[in-house]
Each structure stands twice: as C-alpha cells, then as structure tokens.
Scaffold this motif. Structure first.
Motif, short mmCIF file in Angstrom:
data_model
loop_
_atom_site.label_atom_id
_atom_site.label_comp_id
_atom_site.label_asym_id
_atom_site.label_seq_id
_atom_site.Cartn_x
_atom_site.Cartn_y
_atom_site.Cartn_z
N ALA A 164 0.85 -1.19 0.00
CA ALA A 164 0.00 0.00 0.00
C ALA A 164 0.89 1.24 0.00
N THR A 165 0.41 2.29 -0.67
CA THR A 165 1.15 3.55 -0.68
C THR A 165 0.36 4.61 0.08
N CYS A 166 1.11 5.53 0.69
CA CYS A 166 0.50 6.48 1.61
C CYS A 166 0.19 7.79 0.92
N GLU A 167 -1.04 8.27 1.14
CA GLU A 167 -1.42 9.60 0.67
C GLU A 167 -1.70 10.43 1.91
N GLU A 168 -0.81 11.40 2.18
CA GLU A 168 -1.00 12.28 3.34
C GLU A 168 -1.93 13.42 2.95
N GLY A 169 -2.30 14.21 3.93
CA GLY A 169 -3.04 15.43 3.61
C GLY A 169 -4.40 15.52 4.27
N GLY A 170 -5.05 14.39 4.51
CA GLY A 170 -6.37 14.43 5.15
C GLY A 170 -6.21 14.42 6.67
N ASP A 171 -7.27 14.01 7.35
CA ASP A 171 -7.23 13.92 8.80
C ASP A 171 -6.23 12.88 9.28
N MET A 172 -6.11 11.83 8.52
CA MET A 172 -5.17 10.77 8.88
C MET A 172 -4.59 10.18 7.60
N PRO A 173 -3.43 9.51 7.72
CA PRO A 173 -2.81 8.94 6.53
C PRO A 173 -3.74 7.93 5.86
N VAL A 174 -3.82 7.99 4.56
CA VAL A 174 -4.62 7.05 3.78
C VAL A 174 -3.67 6.12 3.03
N TRP A 175 -3.72 4.84 3.39
CA TRP A 175 -2.90 3.84 2.71
C TRP A 175 -3.77 3.15 1.68
N ARG A 176 -3.31 3.21 0.44
CA ARG A 176 -4.13 2.71 -0.65
C ARG A 176 -3.50 1.47 -1.29
N LEU A 177 -4.30 0.44 -1.39
CA LEU A 177 -3.87 -0.76 -2.12
C LEU A 177 -5.01 -1.22 -3.02
N ASP A 178 -4.82 -1.09 -4.32
CA ASP A 178 -5.80 -1.62 -5.26
C ASP A 178 -5.56 -3.12 -5.44
N ILE A 179 -6.63 -3.83 -5.70
CA ILE A 179 -6.55 -5.29 -5.84
C ILE A 179 -7.04 -5.65 -7.24
N ARG A 180 -6.17 -6.29 -7.99
CA ARG A 180 -6.55 -6.74 -9.34
C ARG A 180 -6.70 -8.25 -9.30
N LEU A 181 -7.92 -8.69 -9.56
CA LEU A 181 -8.20 -10.12 -9.43
C LEU A 181 -7.53 -10.94 -10.52
N GLN A 182 -7.29 -10.32 -11.66
CA GLN A 182 -6.86 -11.11 -12.82
C GLN A 182 -6.18 -10.21 -13.83
N GLY A 183 -5.18 -10.75 -14.52
CA GLY A 183 -4.59 -10.03 -15.65
C GLY A 183 -3.38 -9.20 -15.27
N ASP A 184 -3.11 -8.14 -16.04
CA ASP A 184 -1.92 -7.31 -15.82
C ASP A 184 -1.90 -6.77 -14.39
N GLY A 185 -0.76 -6.94 -13.73
CA GLY A 185 -0.64 -6.44 -12.37
C GLY A 185 -1.47 -7.22 -11.37
N GLU A 186 -1.78 -8.45 -11.72
CA GLU A 186 -2.61 -9.30 -10.84
C GLU A 186 -2.00 -9.36 -9.44
N THR A 187 -2.84 -9.12 -8.46
CA THR A 187 -2.42 -9.16 -7.06
C THR A 187 -1.94 -10.56 -6.70
N VAL A 188 -0.93 -10.62 -5.85
CA VAL A 188 -0.50 -11.92 -5.32
C VAL A 188 -1.51 -12.36 -4.25
N PHE A 189 -2.03 -13.55 -4.41
CA PHE A 189 -2.89 -14.14 -3.38
C PHE A 189 -2.15 -15.31 -2.73
N PHE A 190 -2.53 -15.60 -1.50
CA PHE A 190 -1.84 -16.65 -0.75
C PHE A 190 -2.74 -17.86 -0.57
N ASP A 191 -2.12 -19.01 -0.63
CA ASP A 191 -2.77 -20.26 -0.25
C ASP A 191 -2.41 -20.49 1.20
N VAL A 192 -3.35 -20.15 2.08
CA VAL A 192 -3.09 -20.38 3.50
C VAL A 192 -3.74 -21.68 3.89
#
Lengths: 192, 234
Positions: A164-192
């Motif tokens: 996640a990357t941090c966007e400062e400026g609001g009341d509190m830090p906003v950490w943003r992580l987009d999740i791509r289910l499939q395709g380019d930039g597909e998020t790593v998922f874990f087999d737990v």
C-alpha cells in the motif's frame, strides 16, 4: 474421529442485508492505542471493471504487534482491550473497500524471523468459489526487506502488488492498495 | 520464541476448482496465477472471533419478522461445528442467509419475479454452545432462476458463514438438500470435484429432529480445518 472437511461455496450476490452492518469497517475506538490510518483501495476484474459486490474482511495485530487471540500468548506485547483487529466491509459501486484502523506493529514469523507490519485480507464475491486471501504491507517500512512471507514471492513486480502507498493530507494517513483479481498487475494471493 | 501449530491443508478435491467456466462469473474474477502457498504464522493461526458485540444478540428464529409469521414449510436446521478431528468448536458464530419459500431474497439486487414475504427477512446468526451445537428455525427456501445459462435454476440452498478458531479456518458455504433434482445441473454445487465432499453439503432429513405438528428437522454439521500434527517454532 476423522471427519471430512466442509467445502467452500461462493458468497453469491445476495449477502449484504445479512452480513454488512454499519460500523464493522471502523476498527478503532477513542481509547484504541496506535496511529490512526485509513486502508482503502479499488477491486477490479480481468477486464479492469470494478467489482462492486465483494465483501472484504481484515485481521491484524494491535499497535504493539499482539493479536487479540488466546494463541498469541506473548507477554512482551500488551493486549489492547479497545481493539479486536477484525473488520468487514462491502465494496461500493466504485469497487472500493475502506477501513479505519491503526498501523499494526510487527509480529513474529517462523523461526527467528520478524514479520513486517501487515494486515491479512480476505475477499469474497460472486464468481469466487473459494475466497481469496492476501496481505496489505506498507511501502517504505524497512522490515519489508526481511519479511519472510514477502520473501516467498520470487518476482519483485509481483511482490509490489502487496505494498500500500501512503497519501498524506487528510485527517489521517490514507494507505491505498488496489486489488486486481486477474490479468496485468494481478495481485498476489496466498494459499493459507 | 514460541510454537504455533498450523491448520491442515484441505484434501485434494474437497474445495471447488477456482477456474470453473461453467459458472460464468468465475471467468473474469478468478486469478490466473496460482496462489503462493505460505506456512502458517501467528497471523494465520490466530483469527477473529466476532459475536454479540459485532452482530447483536443471536437471531435463530427466521420465521417471524415485522410482526407476522413467514409463509412456507417450517424446518429446523441443526447440528454441530467440529474440526476434522471431531473436536467440538464452542462459542463460534454462524451467520445464515437465504431466500424465502418462493425463491426470492429480501435483497434489492434480486429481481426474480416471485413474491417477497414481508414476514421473512432470511438472515440470522447463532453462537455454538459448549458442545459446538447450533440450531436455526426457518422455512425451506425455494429454487430460483439465474442467468448463468439457458434455463438455469439454483437448487434450494441456505448460505452459512463461520469463523472457527483461526484466520485460516474461515468458511463461507451453502447447504443443499439431499436428493434435490436440481443438484446435477448446478455448476456451483458441481464445482467441487470430490463426490463425497459434495454430498457433505447436503442436509439430511431426520425424523428424530422433526417436531410433531410443527417443523421438519434437518441435520447439518460443519467441519472446519483441524490442526497439523506437529507444532512449528515461530
């Protein structure tokens, strides 16, 4: 007596009135210890279309790196009676999830390792017969370089899908992580 | 340093295939890459245990809502929540949701042309008792059409969600009815490769659980992941 496991099935599209309750997306109370943060992001599918009908749950340690659970018996990290570490939300029409929580502390890994601060995330939706599991890490944390779970991901670009990357400026830090289910930039998922 | 004992991996074929084109919604939502297998750490062996603080007091009777009684065939579904070693899991929450007897959910997205029942919301939750037992009173859900393929119908089913002892034991599933004629045609049910695992998702009618002049009794047990034999140092 050995018993056969109960299988997973999809959450389907009709869960909101049963599972989504106001307030479950806010993990903090006034007396909760730790740095207030927002974690948020947008979930998209293999066509880049937003996923507006997902449910997201998170599980995390408190600010001192202690899980509110009887199997975390460490006495050097105190419990916080104002923090359970669990939250739930739906994605909105724009595919966004959003939680108000605190920055977790580092927790032990296997062997003599230390895991970087992270939030475990579970994602349910129509079209997912098994739920997906991933982790949110925080870009720039020096412990990321030695985190044993991140170390299990060989591809550097794939590893970055968990930062996640941090966007400062609001009341509190906003950490943003987009999740791509499939395709380019597909998020790593874990087999737990 | 202390030890954690991880949870066992599900036997092959127990859980659905992820890539399963017969269920159309999977096609653009299923990841293409295999998930990265990780050994369980403190993060996965611990887990949330929400209850009344998060969900309010238990709601185990789904047959009364908004001052009236739901239409349909009354039934109870009851059983035990245990792990793979048969150990009961006490004081863990079970969430339930379902459509009404006509096959319609009290959910704005459901546009099926079947009547809503003002006295049936179809949602609830229960905590297991000291023996891992639970019980809900509801009405038998109807079948309903969906647009997955031509003349597609979901077999009557009830949705359940459970947490169990750790992050890795989370389960969301659907309960079906043994012998239902729609089961052979349902791609969601048939996404599970192992026939015995499919059959375990079917509730069993039991005369002993059936209450005279009141409700049919169905038995359904939930079996969550058991523990690895060997603790691991963390």
């Amino acid at each position: 007596m050995a018993r056969g496991l109960t299988a997973s099935q999809t959450i389907g599209p009709f869960f909101h009135h049963a599972l989504i309750h106001d307030g479950l997306e806010v993990l903090v109370r006034p007396e909760t210890r730790g740095e207030r943060i927002v974690v948020t992001g947008r979930i998209t599918d293999g066509d880049g279309a937003v996923v507006p009908d997902a449910m997201v749950e998170i599980w995390q340690a408190n600010a001192d790196g202690r899980y509110a659970h009887p199997e975390d018996r460490r006495e050097d990290a105190p419990l916080d009676s104002a923090f359970t570490g669990w939250g739930r939300c739906r994605t909105d029409d724009d595919g966004r999830y959003r939680f108000e929580t605190i920055m977790p502390g580092p927790v032990p890994g296997r062997g003599n390792t230390l895991q970087a601060p992270h939030i475990a995330l579970t994602l349910f939706s129509r079209g997912l017969l098994n739920y997906l599991t991933t982790r949110i890490y925080f870009a720039g944390n020096p412990l990321n370089d030695t985190d044993p779970v991140l170390g299990a991901i060989e591809d550097e670009a794939a590893r970055r899908t968990l930062f996640a990357t941090c966007e400062e400026g609001g009341d509190m830090p906003v950490w943003r992580l987009d999740i791509r289910l499939q395709g380019d930039g597909e998020t790593v998922f874990f087999d737990v | 340093m202390e030890s954690v004992t991880g949870f066992r991996r599900p036997a092959g074929g127990t859980n659905p295939l992820n890539a399963w084109d017969a269920y159309g919604s999977t096609v653009k939502r299923t990841p293409k890459r295999a998930p990265v297998r990780i050994d369980h750490t403190l993060t996965e062996v611990t887990g949330p245990a929400p209850g009344a603080a998060e969900f309010g007091p238990s709601v185990t009777d789904l047959t009364h809502h908004a001052g009236g009684e739901a239409v349909g065939e009354r039934m109870t579904v009851s059983g035990f929540v245990v792990d793979e070693d048969g150990r009961p899991l006490p004081n863990t929450v079970i969430e339930i949701w379902q459509c009404n007897a006509a096959g319609r959910y009290a959910h704005p997205v459901d546009q099926h042309d079947a009547p809503l029942d003002p006295h049936f919301l179809g949602v609830g939750h229960a905590m297991t008792d000291a023996d891992g037992a639970y019980r809900f009173l509801t009405v038998r859900p109807g079948a309903y059409p969906w647009r997955n393929h031509k003349n597609a119908w979901r077999p009557p089913h009830i949705h359940f969600g459970l947490f169990g002892p750790g992050f890795a034991t989370r389960l969301i599933t659907q309960m079906y009815f043994a012998g239902d004629p729609l089961l052979p045609f349902d791609p969601i049910y048939n996404s599970i490769p192992d026939a015995a695992a499919r059959e375990r998702l079917c509730a069993r009618f039991e005369m002993d659980l059936t209450q005279p002049e009141f409700a049919l009794g169905y038995r359904f047990d939930f079996v969550l992941r058991g523990r690895d034999a060997t603790p691991m140092e963390t």
